[in-house]
Scaffold this motif. Sequence first.
Motif, PDB file in Angstrom:
ATOM      1  N   ASP A 124      45.878  36.532  25.334  1.00  0.00           N
ATOM      2  CA  ASP A 124      45.096  37.710  25.663  1.00  0.00           C
ATOM      3  C   ASP A 124      43.795  37.212  26.305  1.00  0.00           C
ATOM      4  O   ASP A 124      42.865  36.818  25.596  1.00  0.00           O
ATOM      5  N   ALA A 125      43.771  37.182  27.638  1.00  0.00           N
ATOM      6  CA  ALA A 125      42.599  36.651  28.342  1.00  0.00           C
ATOM      7  C   ALA A 125      41.963  37.741  29.194  1.00  0.00           C
ATOM      8  O   ALA A 125      42.665  38.477  29.887  1.00  0.00           O
ATOM      9  N   PHE A 126      40.639  37.814  29.140  1.00  0.00           N
ATOM     10  CA  PHE A 126      39.923  38.761  29.991  1.00  0.00           C
ATOM     11  C   PHE A 126      39.646  38.064  31.321  1.00  0.00           C
ATOM     12  O   PHE A 126      39.160  36.937  31.346  1.00  0.00           O
ATOM     13  N   VAL A 127      39.995  38.741  32.413  1.00  0.00           N
ATOM     14  CA  VAL A 127      39.794  38.146  33.741  1.00  0.00           C
ATOM     15  C   VAL A 127      38.804  38.994  34.528  1.00  0.00           C
ATOM     16  O   VAL A 127      38.967  40.222  34.612  1.00  0.00           O
ATOM     17  N   ILE A 128      37.771  38.364  35.054  1.00  0.00           N
ATOM     18  CA  ILE A 128      36.864  39.093  35.946  1.00  0.00           C
ATOM     19  C   ILE A 128      36.977  38.476  37.338  1.00  0.00           C
ATOM     20  O   ILE A 128      36.799  37.261  37.502  1.00  0.00           O
ATOM     21  N   GLU A 129      37.347  39.314  38.304  1.00  0.00           N
ATOM     22  CA  GLU A 129      37.507  38.844  39.683  1.00  0.00           C
ATOM     23  C   GLU A 129      36.155  38.976  40.395  1.00  0.00           C
ATOM     24  O   GLU A 129      35.724  40.072  40.747  1.00  0.00           O
ATOM     25  N   LEU A 130      35.478  37.849  40.577  1.00  0.00           N
ATOM     26  CA  LEU A 130      34.119  37.888  41.122  1.00  0.00           C
ATOM     27  C   LEU A 130      34.075  38.443  42.549  1.00  0.00           C
ATOM     28  O   LEU A 130      33.080  39.045  42.955  1.00  0.00           O
ATOM     29  N   ASP A 131      35.154  38.246  43.307  1.00  0.00           N
ATOM     30  CA  ASP A 131      35.163  38.744  44.693  1.00  0.00           C
ATOM     31  C   ASP A 131      35.336  40.266  44.742  1.00  0.00           C
ATOM     32  O   ASP A 131      35.164  40.877  45.789  1.00  0.00           O
ATOM     33  N   GLN A 132      35.668  40.874  43.598  1.00  0.00           N
ATOM     34  CA  GLN A 132      35.863  42.326  43.580  1.00  0.00           C
ATOM     35  C   GLN A 132      34.755  43.023  42.801  1.00  0.00           C
ATOM     36  O   GLN A 132      34.846  44.204  42.490  1.00  0.00           O
ATOM     37  N   ASP A 133      33.724  42.268  42.442  1.00  0.00           N
ATOM     38  CA  ASP A 133      32.602  42.811  41.672  1.00  0.00           C
ATOM     39  C   ASP A 133      31.384  42.827  42.585  1.00  0.00           C
ATOM     40  O   ASP A 133      31.085  41.814  43.225  1.00  0.00           O
ATOM     41  N   SER A 134      30.681  43.946  42.636  1.00  0.00           N
ATOM     42  CA  SER A 134      29.548  44.050  43.573  1.00  0.00           C
ATOM     43  C   SER A 134      28.454  43.030  43.236  1.00  0.00           C
ATOM     44  O   SER A 134      27.644  42.686  44.096  1.00  0.00           O
ATOM     45  N   ASP A 135      28.421  42.572  41.981  1.00  0.00           N
ATOM     46  CA  ASP A 135      27.428  41.569  41.591  1.00  0.00           C
ATOM     47  C   ASP A 135      28.048  40.170  41.486  1.00  0.00           C
ATOM     48  O   ASP A 135      27.445  39.256  40.906  1.00  0.00           O
ATOM     49  N   GLY A 136      29.250  40.016  42.036  1.00  0.00           N
ATOM     50  CA  GLY A 136      30.000  38.772  41.863  1.00  0.00           C
ATOM     51  C   GLY A 136      29.240  37.526  42.297  1.00  0.00           C
ATOM     52  O   GLY A 136      29.289  36.498  41.629  1.00  0.00           O
ATOM     53  N   SER A 137      28.522  37.636  43.397  1.00  0.00           N
ATOM     54  CA  SER A 137      27.799  36.476  43.915  1.00  0.00           C
ATOM     55  C   SER A 137      26.673  36.071  42.945  1.00  0.00           C
ATOM     56  O   SER A 137      26.465  34.878  42.678  1.00  0.00           O
ATOM     57  N   ALA A 138      25.969  37.063  42.419  1.00  0.00           N
ATOM     58  CA  ALA A 138      24.902  36.782  41.446  1.00  0.00           C
ATOM     59  C   ALA A 138      25.501  36.216  40.160  1.00  0.00           C
ATOM     60  O   ALA A 138      24.933  35.297  39.556  1.00  0.00           O
ATOM     61  N   LEU A 139      26.650  36.745  39.760  1.00  0.00           N
ATOM     62  CA  LEU A 139      27.296  36.245  38.542  1.00  0.00           C
ATOM     63  C   LEU A 139      27.727  34.792  38.736  1.00  0.00           C
ATOM     64  O   LEU A 139      27.612  33.964  37.840  1.00  0.00           O
ATOM     65  N   GLN A 140      28.184  34.468  39.945  1.00  0.00           N
ATOM     66  CA  GLN A 140      28.602  33.096  40.218  1.00  0.00           C
ATOM     67  C   GLN A 140      27.389  32.147  40.177  1.00  0.00           C
ATOM     68  O   GLN A 140      27.483  31.036  39.655  1.00  0.00           O
TER      69      GLN A 140
END
Length: 124
Positions: free
Chosen positions: A59-75
């Motif tokens: 059971d893994a939570f996946v966050i797709e950074l390229d599909q998140d409006s803040d993805g670049s900041a999160l990276q």
Amino acid sequence: MSLRALGNKLFGSGSNITMGEASARVQELINEHATIVFSKSYCPYCSNTKKTLKQLNADAFVIELDQDSDGSALQDALEDISGQRTVPNIYINKKHIGGNSDLQKLDKAGELEQLLRNAGSLKL
Ligand SMILES: N[C@@H](CCC(=O)N[C@@H](CS)C(=O)NCC(=O)O)C(=O)O
């Protein structure tokens, strides 16, 4: 702070959140999910990681950074927090595992399943 993070802070990354807010969100995600994969939807290494976790019934939570409006900041925040800029960036039980090659190494050594079990991420 990395040069890229500094650049984004000074000139903007297209995101509306501050570095502090991005760091807080990353930390919150790591704390909330026993197993989390910071991913990009088109990344083959990420697909490999997701496939391995699926095969183990994790059971893994996946966050797709390229599909998140803040993805670049999160990276940027992830780079600050974990010292790793590439995706996938994997955490199990709040512990930084690394990228896909690190996860595959753990799997081949027979250690991944136990890590996931200890984290409560195995369904079976
Ligand atoms: N050795 C790494 C390779 C990961 C990698 O190169 N990922 C690429 C995406 S496929 C990446 O993060 N590139 C930089 C970026 O997307 O910002 C692993 O096993 O996870």
